[in-house]
Design an enzyme around this catalytic site. Structure first.
Site, PDB file in Angstrom:
ATOM      1  N   GLU A 113       0.832  -1.200   0.000  1.00 28.02           N
ATOM      2  CA  GLU A 113       0.000   0.000   0.000  1.00 28.02           C
ATOM      3  C   GLU A 113       0.875   1.262   0.000  1.00 28.02           C
ATOM      4  O   GLU A 113       1.839   1.356   0.748  1.00 28.02           O
ATOM      5  CB  GLU A 113      -0.901  -0.007   1.242  1.00 28.02           C
ATOM      6  CG  GLU A 113      -1.869   1.164   1.293  1.00 28.02           C
ATOM      7  CD  GLU A 113      -2.678   1.204   2.584  1.00 28.02           C
ATOM      8  OE1 GLU A 113      -3.761   1.798   2.584  1.00 28.02           O
ATOM      9  OE2 GLU A 113      -2.218   0.633   3.607  1.00 28.02           O
ATOM     10  N   LYS A 142      -9.711   2.089  -2.410  1.00 25.60           N
ATOM     11  CA  LYS A 142      -9.889   1.468  -1.091  1.00 25.60           C
ATOM     12  C   LYS A 142     -11.323   1.613  -0.589  1.00 25.60           C
ATOM     13  O   LYS A 142     -11.864   2.717  -0.518  1.00 25.60           O
ATOM     14  CB  LYS A 142      -8.905   2.115  -0.116  1.00 25.60           C
ATOM     15  CG  LYS A 142      -8.831   1.500   1.266  1.00 25.60           C
ATOM     16  CD  LYS A 142      -7.670   2.132   2.011  1.00 25.60           C
ATOM     17  CE  LYS A 142      -7.490   1.582   3.420  1.00 25.60           C
ATOM     18  NZ  LYS A 142      -6.295   2.142   4.073  1.00 25.60           N
ATOM     19  N   CYS A 159      -5.734  -2.957   2.187  1.00 29.50           N
ATOM     20  CA  CYS A 159      -5.470  -2.776   3.619  1.00 29.50           C
ATOM     21  C   CYS A 159      -6.659  -3.056   4.534  1.00 29.50           C
ATOM     22  O   CYS A 159      -6.999  -4.185   4.782  1.00 29.50           O
ATOM     23  CB  CYS A 159      -4.882  -1.386   3.871  1.00 29.50           C
ATOM     24  SG  CYS A 159      -4.048  -1.265   5.488  1.00 29.50           S
TER      25      CYS A 159
END
Length: 404
Positions: A172, A247, A284
């Site tokens: 990330e 995300k 994540c």
């Protein structure tokens, strides 16, 4: 590693001669040459120093200290079985081990098998994961920091290319320190447009090695008011941009709040059909949400990558479980990548943990690994060093597990 190399590893150490209680099976040269460096350097007459760096990885610590039959059984319990055996080490070209040794990064390689089918040939795909620390202090000019990281990661990408990796995923926000903990807007300068400098850099690597590359960056969406997103760009093996995913889930824990920089993404749960298989990216914090994983599976993913940046006190007990559980629950392979190292910032900040202001977020513990739908998984990369993890997988295993 050859037989002589294995014997040398077990016998000779800086502080005198010592033999481990039992030796595990000999490893290939490429995946073992740098594996035991920290444990060897910190071993004194069979005991472990008090330095936390000694725990390079749990699996290596156990392998070093347990008799071979005990270690074999412990590995079965910790890693599961693939085709009735613990996932096997995979031999890479000797030059790859040399690249890892010269550039000082961890290198490991494994192979997941599937049952032979009568109507379908094996669908072999080689997956690569890269974890890396920042190169320069966060006080250095931002462009210098970025270019230094690109140079370092470029070296590891070259090793992945020589190793024959087909699909490679980076961590990330790989071109920058994980500055989102600071809540300072100056770090937004690292944000790039989709076809920015880092993308062009990786497009050349993708074309050179016929490799699909996933590049998670801080994106500046200039077409829509310069909105910033946490985005993974999927670059095809011809250097073309296949698409992007933003995300889905944003952590807000006390005054640690990533929405200082970006909000939840607007791309849903896309699956990208590459020449090597159907892939998705669960960025994540999304790994904490089972329905997020499920949506990628329902949309047809065979491999889901989870590029992350997470520190020990927050998540390390969860790390070996979540991605592996997702692979089991959704019948696909998962590549879990975490950055590595401790990043110190110029000004102190608080991070929602009740502690006084400090200048680092904590230790990013690396430990990247790959999990299979049959519950097996690889050992993890180092908790302290940059690394490349390679796994050859047979995608037929996804359907076989569903059918069973």
């Amino acid at each position: 590693m050859g037989e002589n190399g294995e014997m040398s590893r077990l016998k000779t150490r800086e502080h005198g001669e010592m033999t481990r209680p039992g030796a595990a099976a000999a490893a290939s040269a490429s995946s073992s040459s740098s594996s035991d460096a920290l444990v060897k350097e910190n071993s004194v007459s069979g005991s472990i120093k008090d330095s936390p760096e000694t725990l390079d990885s749990l699996h290596r610590l156990l392998e070093f200290h347990l008799p071979a039959p005990v270690f074999e059984e412990v590995s079965r319990l910790l890693l599961g079985l693939n085709g009735g055996k613990v996932v096997a080490k995979f031999p890479l070209p000797e030059v790859v081990g040399g690249m890892a040794s010269t550039s000082k990064f961890d290198i490991q390689a494994y192979s997941f098998t599937a049952a032979k089918e009568e109507l379908r040939p094996p669908q072999l795909v080689r997956i690569g994961l890269i974890q890396n620390s920042i190169v320069l202090p966060t006080t250095d000019p931002l462009l210098d920091q970025k270019r230094a990281i690109m140079g370092r990661v470029g070296t590891i990408i070259d090793a992945a290319g020589v190793a024959g990796v087909n699909i490679l995923c980076l961590q990330e926000a790989w071109i920058m320190p994980f500055a989102f903990c600071t809540r300072e807007k100056s770090w937004c300068e690292f944000a790039e447009v989709i076809n920015g400098e880092s993308t062009k850099f990786l497009q050349e690597k993708a074309k050179k090695y016929n490799m699909v590359i996933i590049s998670p960056i801080l994106e500046r969406d200039e077409a829509h008011g310069s909105t910033i997103w946490n985005t993974a760009i999927v670059i095809g093996n011809n250097g073309n941009i296949l698409g992007k995913h933003r995300k889905n889930h944003i952590p807000r824990v006390g005054d640690f709040n990533e929405s200082t920089y970006y909000m939840e993404g607007n791309t849903g749960h896309p699956v990208f059909e590459t020449v090597y298989g159907k892939i998705a990216v669960n960025i994540c914090y999304g790994r904490h949400h089972p329905l997020n994983w499920q949506a990628f599976g329902l949309n047809g993913a065979e491999i889901v990558f989870n590029p992350s940046a997470t520190v020990g006190e927050l998540s390390e007990p969860m790390w070996p479980i979540e991605a592996r559980n997702a692979a089991i629950a959704n019948s696909y392979f998962v590549g879990a990548i975490n950055r590595v190292g401790t990043e110190v910032f110029p000004r102190p900040f608080t991070s929602g943990d009740g502690k006084p202001a400090h200048k680092d977020f904590g230790h990013f513990y690396g430990s990247s690994y790959i999990a299979a739908p049959d519950s097996s998984c690889t050992p993890s990369l180092s908790r302290y060093r940059d690394g490349l993890l390679v796994a050859e997988v047979d995608l037929n295993l996804c359907q076989q597990v569903k059918d069973n």
